[in-house]
Scaffold this active site. Structure first.
Site, PDB file in Angstrom:
ATOM      1  N   LYS A 198      -4.045   5.462  -5.062  1.00  0.00           N
ATOM      2  CA  LYS A 198      -2.665   5.940  -4.857  1.00  0.00           C
ATOM      3  C   LYS A 198      -1.670   5.289  -5.825  1.00  0.00           C
ATOM      4  CE  LYS A 198      -1.617   5.248  -0.525  1.00  0.00           C
ATOM      5  NZ  LYS A 198      -2.693   4.476  -0.039  1.00  0.00           N
ATOM      6  N   ARG A 258       3.681   5.220   7.486  1.00  0.00           N
ATOM      7  CA  ARG A 258       2.349   4.721   7.802  1.00  0.00           C
ATOM      8  C   ARG A 258       1.934   5.145   9.211  1.00  0.00           C
ATOM      9  NH1 ARG A 258       1.044   1.249   3.533  1.00  0.00           N
ATOM     10  NH2 ARG A 258      -0.757  -0.029   4.031  1.00  0.00           N
ATOM     11  N   ARG A 311     -11.161  -4.163  -7.087  1.00  0.00           N
ATOM     12  CA  ARG A 311      -9.757  -4.087  -7.493  1.00  0.00           C
ATOM     13  C   ARG A 311      -9.151  -5.485  -7.719  1.00  0.00           C
ATOM     14  NH1 ARG A 311      -5.407  -0.521  -4.150  1.00  0.00           N
ATOM     15  NH2 ARG A 311      -5.380  -2.184  -2.617  1.00  0.00           N
ATOM     16  N   ARG A 355      -6.808  -9.225  -4.003  1.00  0.00           N
ATOM     17  CA  ARG A 355      -5.790  -9.404  -2.959  1.00  0.00           C
ATOM     18  C   ARG A 355      -6.453  -9.820  -1.660  1.00  0.00           C
ATOM     19  NH1 ARG A 355      -2.371  -3.998  -3.392  1.00  0.00           N
ATOM     20  NH2 ARG A 355      -2.942  -3.957  -1.208  1.00  0.00           N
ATOM     21  N   ARG A 377      -8.506  -2.149   7.701  1.00  0.00           N
ATOM     22  CA  ARG A 377      -7.437  -1.294   7.160  1.00  0.00           C
ATOM     23  C   ARG A 377      -7.834   0.176   7.219  1.00  0.00           C
ATOM     24  NH1 ARG A 377      -6.481  -3.400   1.411  1.00  0.00           N
ATOM     25  NH2 ARG A 377      -4.696  -2.003   1.335  1.00  0.00           N
TER      26      ARG A 377
HETATM   27  P1  AMP Z   1      -0.336  -1.344   0.699  1.00  0.00           P
HETATM   28  O1  AMP Z   1      -0.110  -1.998  -0.624  1.00  0.00           O
HETATM   29  O2  AMP Z   1       0.420  -0.053   0.854  1.00  0.00           O
HETATM   30  O3  AMP Z   1      -1.806  -1.194   1.026  1.00  0.00           O
HETATM   31  O4  AMP Z   1       0.291  -2.337   1.807  1.00  0.00           O
HETATM   32  C1  AMP Z   1      -0.187  -3.639   1.971  1.00  0.00           C
HETATM   33  C2  AMP Z   1       0.194  -4.145   3.351  1.00  0.00           C
HETATM   34  O5  AMP Z   1       1.643  -4.143   3.494  1.00  0.00           O
HETATM   35  C3  AMP Z   1      -0.303  -3.313   4.513  1.00  0.00           C
HETATM   36  O6  AMP Z   1      -1.642  -3.630   4.877  1.00  0.00           O
HETATM   37  C4  AMP Z   1       0.709  -3.685   5.609  1.00  0.00           C
HETATM   38  O7  AMP Z   1       0.437  -4.974   6.137  1.00  0.00           O
HETATM   39  C5  AMP Z   1       2.009  -3.781   4.827  1.00  0.00           C
HETATM   40  N1  AMP Z   1       2.707  -2.469   4.772  1.00  0.00           N
HETATM   41  C6  AMP Z   1       2.962  -1.715   3.655  1.00  0.00           C
HETATM   42  N2  AMP Z   1       3.643  -0.604   3.976  1.00  0.00           N
HETATM   43  C7  AMP Z   1       3.805  -0.643   5.324  1.00  0.00           C
HETATM   44  C8  AMP Z   1       4.412   0.236   6.259  1.00  0.00           C
HETATM   45  N3  AMP Z   1       4.967   1.400   5.893  1.00  0.00           N
HETATM   46  N4  AMP Z   1       4.430  -0.138   7.582  1.00  0.00           N
HETATM   47  C9  AMP Z   1       3.866  -1.295   7.985  1.00  0.00           C
HETATM   48  N5  AMP Z   1       3.258  -2.156   7.156  1.00  0.00           N
HETATM   49  C10 AMP Z   1       3.232  -1.845   5.833  1.00  0.00           C
END
Ligand code: AMP
Length: 215
Positions: free
Chosen positions: A13, A86, A125, A157, A168
């Protein structure tokens, strides 16, 4: 054109969002990156969300909505939202926020891939600790462990560790996947198969989004 990108973690993404950003002149807004920034700067929010993110759980809707509002108010122009909404509650919050800002959402692009492909991609990654650029199987850095753009260190990460990835993905299926129906009912959803080379995905995304640009 304003768009939302949906799809489980590990479907590319972020990379697809960067492609759309340069091709269609939209600003990439990733709530994950905004939160990681808060963590890196050790702000009050950052200290609060760090353990939640490390554990692969979701941060509270109100915290994410606040940082998103702040970011959307910082620029004029189109956006690509990556990582928000989300869950259904956030989908409804986004509707209200966009109404308030008198902005329309034009398209929701959903990228999908089989689970085994996702797990393989995420464990390969790496992310630059400084500029946040992502490297992966399709786009490795030229020098292993170092960012091509800024020379920063690239790391796995904490939330890309295999045990956290499984959490996740389960969370995505339970919580985020229902947004697919939510946007389908609004007539905004377009699906793209993410189990192909990046070039093939880019080309389909470009063809698909061009239709919305001229609408
Ligand atoms: P991502 O980079 O989008 O995979 O986000 C990494 C982490 O940030 C996620 O696993 C959540 O802990 C937090 N996070 C990102 N966006 C959201 C969201 N819209 N709502 C809640 N937690 C979020």
């Amino acid at each position: 054109m304003n768009l939302v990108l949906l799809g489980p973690p590990g479907t590319g993404k972020g990379t697809i969002a960067k492609f759309i950003e340069t091709t269609f002149k939209c600003t990439h807004v990733s709530t994950g990156d905004l939160l990681r920034d808060e963590v890196a700067k050790k702000t009050e929010i950052g200290l609060k969300v760090e353990p939640i993110m490390k554990d692969g759980k979701l941060v509270s809707d109100s915290i994410v909505l606040d940082i998103l509002k702040k970011r959307l108010n910082e620029f004029n122009g189109y956006f690509i939202l990556d990582g928000f909404p989300r869950n259904l509650a956030q989908g409804k919050m986004l509707d209200h926020l966009l109404d308030e800002l008198k902005i329309s959402l034009d398209v929701v692009l959903e990228i999908d891939s089989p689970v085994d492909v996702i797990v393989k991609r995420l464990s390969a990654r790496r992310q630059c600790v400084d500029c946040k650029r992502i490297y992966g199987l399709d786009v490795p850095s030229k020098n292993e462990g170092l960012c091509d753009d800024c020379g920063g260190k690239t790391i796995l990460r904490a939330d890309d560790k295999p045990e956290i990835v499984e959490k996740r993905l389960n969370l995505y299926n339970e919580t985020t996947k229902p947004l697919s129906d939510f946007y389908n009912e609004k007539g905004l959803l377009v699906k793209v198969d993410g189990n192909r080379t990046l070039q093939e995905i880019f080309s389909e995304v470009e063809k698909t989004l061009k239709k919305f640009e001229s609408d």
